[in-house]
Design an enzyme around this catalytic site. Structure first.
Site, PDB file in Angstrom:
ATOM      1  N   SER A  58       0.848  -1.189   0.000  1.00  0.00           N
ATOM      2  CA  SER A  58       0.000   0.000   0.000  1.00  0.00           C
ATOM      3  C   SER A  58       0.890   1.248   0.000  1.00  0.00           C
ATOM      4  CB  SER A  58      -0.923  -0.059   1.221  1.00  0.00           C
ATOM      5  OG  SER A  58      -1.903   0.931   1.172  1.00  0.00           O
ATOM      6  N   ASP A  63      -8.820  -6.258  -4.621  1.00  0.00           N
ATOM      7  CA  ASP A  63      -8.400  -4.977  -4.043  1.00  0.00           C
ATOM      8  C   ASP A  63      -8.911  -3.860  -4.941  1.00  0.00           C
ATOM      9  OD1 ASP A  63      -7.127  -2.738  -3.048  1.00  0.00           O
ATOM     10  OD2 ASP A  63      -5.136  -3.658  -2.977  1.00  0.00           O
ATOM     11  N   HIS A  69      -8.113  -5.048  -0.222  1.00  0.00           N
ATOM     12  CA  HIS A  69      -6.805  -4.424   0.025  1.00  0.00           C
ATOM     13  C   HIS A  69      -6.102  -5.041   1.233  1.00  0.00           C
ATOM     14  CE1 HIS A  69      -3.775  -1.378  -0.377  1.00  0.00           C
ATOM     15  NE2 HIS A  69      -4.016  -0.859   0.806  1.00  0.00           N
TER      16      HIS A  69
END
Lengths: 380, 380
Positions: free
Chosen positions: B149, B319, B352
């Protein structure tokens, strides 16, 4: 030809029994009608509204700029739902803040503003209140009931609660219930409102304040979910608000940097100036609660077996809030019941908002469907 | 074998020049290390953290239950990133609220708590501060830099700002920049915090309050975007909180009705007890601002041409915050530059959050990659 809209109001003295077990009444419904009811009273179409809309579906108010109804591209003389042939009724739902009895009004028994004491209303309650309005208007059976999003839920519910009173149902960009993610978004919005110190547990009217901070957050979040990722990237992308040639970042955490931020803040500000906080809670809850299959152990086909209407369902490819998959669930369930169903999945970039926008294929599909209804009904 | 973690702190007297034009200093960085740096100083791996994490990547603190590091399934003795072979460094970023200099600390010149006056820090600034830490630790070149991320953005940035100091970069569940929708979600969260009356323009510390309402909303919203639609439906669906057999709705707008609401409120409450509001603004802004292609007219391939590292990129199918499409953009740009790139798109249901979870294919892929690095480096 310009359609002139004229809001009307109908008062109901008999209380309405609600799903929550409480009663609401006396109450009033504000509505508008367009076109003429024919002698057979067979050309009536009811339009059900979604979260942010009202009875003002089509036309304009004399002397008011930009006063077009929220579905003015769909409803009017010569429009897909042609008011030269159909008698169209738009009605504001109970609990709303646009005229029908809602949390801002005074409870007739207590003399106090309802506020948070307004009963929790459901899609089913709205449909029953709409049915009473039609009774008063002398409409026994609708040529069609039509709505998008939450309005589509009402259209579907009409076919289940009053199966003999609906010949056609147009269920657009809708769903047989909300999934967890949609409930989650609603809950974030509700918490933003209910934890705003100006909310005062829903009795902010007494304090002369409005929980605008919460309403702004709710609306900003809503807007994200109404738009598709693609259309947001196309409309805003990563463009800076002060996007002069070579403009650099301002490096700020509280001021606006990107255009998308400016857009969302503007939408939030506008909304907080006119929308009622309690209405927002009520309407999002009506969305959460709608689930006709629930009483049937989750069997949607069993739930829809009561319906006698013919159906047109429409979904939009980039709608991630009420995705095509959810429409297909309804189509499958209806087909299992051997209902007459037409279904179109429109390849449109605009996300959930697409149902309100001008898309030639979408509008001409609705036009054709109403042409067919008019021909069947002998008022083409 | 249990890995015991021991936070350390390094003080830097020389101010760090930041992208925003300001300087930060003196400052401290809190970090942890696991494993042993080898004699050649060639086995160091830097782990970069995302929004909510810290220097505490792996291991536990003695006597503290549930004190496992945030990537403890990934890093440790015998784990995919094996601390028996690698020397792993986790560092808390500037602006955070977990020990490194941040808005809760006192500005050394003014004697006042920074609060909203803490400078806006960027991914590039973090990378530069991490490079200084590595200087002090005697690490000239990293065997690898790794992050998911926002951590993946730092890993990518390392290869551009210090191309000679990185042999491998593992960029997981990341993106070459945020799209409009992601910026929009960040902005809603920031507005929830900044419009909380307890925020006091970011100087709430002086008032002895914390803008918990805003932090709760921010975290609830974040959680929706970290999970996939599928996993939310599987974990929560439309289940009621009081889901006894035949239990009905309570019909409430302010109380919890659905399990998903209970989950989100709980997550929001927990978060608001420990996270700093100014840190939230800073870190979401660092996400918004990261865009290495910007200086190259949007040409990502040109932007990544400086990189000399080999790359492993990983994305997860569900995601929707950092979608596989965004990873593929980076892969394409790197391949155009003839960089050495491995890419895997893991079919995982968790959205995610998947980059933090146990997925056998994902973990074994990272293990193989580090095996290869160890073999190349002669410390297998």
């Amino acid at each position: 030809m310009t359609l002139i809209a004229q809001p009307q109001s109908m008062h109901f003295t008999q209380a309405l029994g609600l799903r929550c077990g409480r009663e609401l009444g006396p109450y009033q419904l504000v509505y508008e009608t367009y076109g003429q009811l024919n002698a057979q009273r067979s050309n009536a179409v009811l339009i059900c509204h979604a979260l942010n809309a009202s009875h003002h579906v089509a036309g304009t108010y004399p002397g008011q700029d930009k006063s077009e109804g929220w579905w003015d591209n769909m409803v009017g003389p010569g429009k897909p739902l042609d008011t030269d042939r159909f008698f169209v009724v738009g009605v504001n739902n109970l609990g709303s803040c646009f005229g029908s009895t809602g949390p801002m009004h005074t409870h007739p028994q207590t003399g106090q503003v309802y506020g948070a004491d307004f009963p929790v209303v459901t899609v089913e309650d709205w449909v029953n209140s709409q049915a009473r309005l039609l009774d008063q208007l002398g409409i026994e059976q609708l040529a069609a009931v039509m709505g998008g999003s939450l309005g589509g839920m009402q259209a579907l519910s009409w076919t289940l609660q009053h199966p003999d009173r609906v010949r056609h149902a147009l269920v657009i960009a809708s769903s047989p219930n909300l999934n967890a993610e949609n409930i989650a978004f609603n809950e974030v919005a509700r918490r933003a409102i209910a934890t705003d110190p100006d909310f005062h547990g829903g009795h902010f009217y007494r304090h002369g304040v409005v929980p605008k901070r919460g309403l702004r957050i709710a609306r900003m979040l809503g807007h994200i979910t109404y738009l598709s990722d693609d259309v947001m990237n196309a409309k805003f992308g990563r463009r800076l608000r002060h996007a002069l040639a070579g403009a650099s970042f301002q490096y700020t955490t509280q001021d606006i940097e990107f255009e998308i931020e400016s857009y969302l803040r503007h939408q939030g500000d506008k909304f907080s100036d006119y929308f009622d906080a309690n209405t927002y809670l009520l309407i999002t809850r009506a969305l959460d609660y709608f689930d006709p299959a629930r009483e049937f152990g989750g069997d949607l086909s069993a739930a829809l077996a009561r319906a006698k209407a013919d159906f047109l369902l429409i979904s939009f490819s980039t709608d991630w809030r009420f995705s095509p998959a959810r429409s297909r669930e309804m189509v499958r369930a209806l087909l299992q019941n051997r209902s007459t169903v037409s279904y179109a999945e429109i390849d449109a970039p605009h996300g959930h908002d697409a149902f309100l926008l001008d898309d030639a294929r979408y509008l001409s599909l609705v036009r054709s469907y109403f042409d067919q209804i008019a021909q069947q009904g002998g008022f083409a």
